[in-house]
Design an enzyme around this catalytic site. Structure first.
Site, short mmCIF file in Angstrom:
data_model
loop_
_atom_site.label_atom_id
_atom_site.label_comp_id
_atom_site.label_asym_id
_atom_site.label_seq_id
_atom_site.Cartn_x
_atom_site.Cartn_y
_atom_site.Cartn_z
CD GLU A 3 -17.70 -7.51 34.01
OE1 GLU A 3 -17.46 -8.69 33.72
OE2 GLU A 3 -17.58 -6.56 33.20
CD GLU A 16 -20.70 -10.97 32.29
OE1 GLU A 16 -19.69 -10.88 31.55
OE2 GLU A 16 -21.37 -9.99 32.65
#
Length: 383
Positions: A184, A279
């Site tokens: 991320e 995720e």
């Protein structure tokens, strides 16, 4: 490019069905609030925990956590539930520590143990560099909440040093089928040319290591990378799909949540690289205690600064899967099944996360035991 030569998992033909071992080797206050509740309010991440408690006390806390939170038995249970992959987040500080930082060492040893545990159960591993020097996103899950200083100074070369050590130590392990270059990175706050060059250089360092080189979409959008990576084989795109981190998503009804997930899976399937939802969760609220950071409230009930009330967080702020009401039980069950069927239109999925202390929408182990995750996983439907 999707060539498979030498890889340890048949990414092109076998769906990834996995879980993240979140909150184990990289602390997150919302996953294990008990560790943080015993500390002052300024302790909001692993950095400030170690800084505040000091080497001895923090070392005792973390060693106790590492040795008990995930054990060999967890991997046996994962295999029983039909999972074939785990994504294991690790911070740079545990791999290649920097002088002057307060972090406690020892997590990297547990990573090595976990690879053997996974291999014994026939489960493949994605090693995920979850935190980079300077923080790539400012989130507590990067190790240090606050400013985004990754790409400044020597931080990129330091990140490569950590990745190269992971490669040298573990890429040849039979369980290691993928290595993620960085979790991320906040593309909107970083120079994307720099991010793309980092990814290209990271791929170059891993080329020939017989692992799928995984990179996150940097929040640029799931279909934004098709024109990048020509000639780079064994690339895997990791996109994270949550429907709880903006007020628009939180205001959706259950049917719209399901429809949104199905559309996202369709988009994933159009990509020219293996694409996974690395995720996602069963959550349709951001109610879990400290999900948005210690001391930060929730958008859903209006307790976050600048947000407006949408609904009550009763039973979601903390609790258990067994304590869910009948409506929540059915809604979460439908949402999880739809997302699995959506993401398997592409290369598969890795749920966040295997377990936590008090966030039932995010607890795969208990959700599965409680009947909210389809068994067998291949029976998932909804999209």
């Amino acid at each position: 490019m999707k060539r498979q030569d030498g890889l340890k998992f048949d990414f092109g033909n076998t769906k990834i069905r996995g879980v993240n071992l979140g909150g184990w080797l990289v602390l997150e206050p919302w996953i294990t609030p008990s560790i943080f509740e015993a500390t002052p309010d300024n302790v909001v991440d692993e950095y400030t925990l170690c800084q505040t408690l000091g080497l001895s006390q923090a070392g005792s806390v973390l060693q106790s956590h590492w040795s008990s939170w995930i054990t060999e038995g967890d991997f046996a249970e994962m295999a029983k539930y039909g999972l074939n992959f785990v994504r294991i987040p690790i911070g740079y500080w545990s791999v290649s520590p920097l002088a002057g930082e307060p972090y406690v060492q020892g997590a990297y040893d547990y990573l090595g143990r976990a690879l053997d545990w996974a291999d014994a159960q026939g489960i493949k591993v994605m090693i995920d560099l979850h935190g980079a020097p300077g923080s790539q996103n400012g989130f507590d899950n990067s190790g240090r909440r606050g400013d985004i200083d990754w790409t400044q100074g020597d931080t990129i070369s330091q990140t490569h040093t950590a990745l190269n050590k992971i490669r040298d130590d573990h890429a040849s392990h039979p369980a290691v089928a993928a290595i993620e270059l960085l979790n991320e990175p906040m593309g909107s706050s970083l120079d994307m040319d720099t991010v793309r060059q980092f990814y290209m250089d990271g791929w170059g360092s891993l080329d020939g290591s017989n692992v799928a080189v995984t990179f996150h979409d940097a929040f640029q959008g799931v279909n934004s990378w098709n024109d990048w990576g020509s000639g780079m084989w064994a690339l895997m795109l990791d996109t994270h799909h949550y429907e709880v981190f903006d007020s628009g998503s939180l205001q959706m009804g259950v049917a719209e949540h399901l429809s949104t997930a199905c559309s996202f899976g369709e988009s994933m399937a159009t990509n020219n690289k293996w694409t996974i939802a690395g995720e996602w969760s069963g959550a349709m609220t951001d109610c879990a205690q400290w999900l948005n950071g210690r001391g930060v409230g929730a958008r859903y009930d209006g307790s976050m600064s600048g947000s407006s009330y949408i609904g009550s967080c009763d039973g979601k702020y903390s609790g258990t899967v067994s304590g869910l009401g009948a409506a929540d039980y059915q809604n979460i069950k439908s949402f999880i099944s739809a997302q699995i069927s959506a993401f398997e239109k592409a290369a598969g999925w890795i749920f966040w996360c295997w377990k936590n202390e008090a966030a039932p929408e995010w607890h795969f182990q208990n959700l599965t035991a409680g009947g909210l995750v389809p068994q067998p996983l291949s029976s998932a439907s909804g999209c």
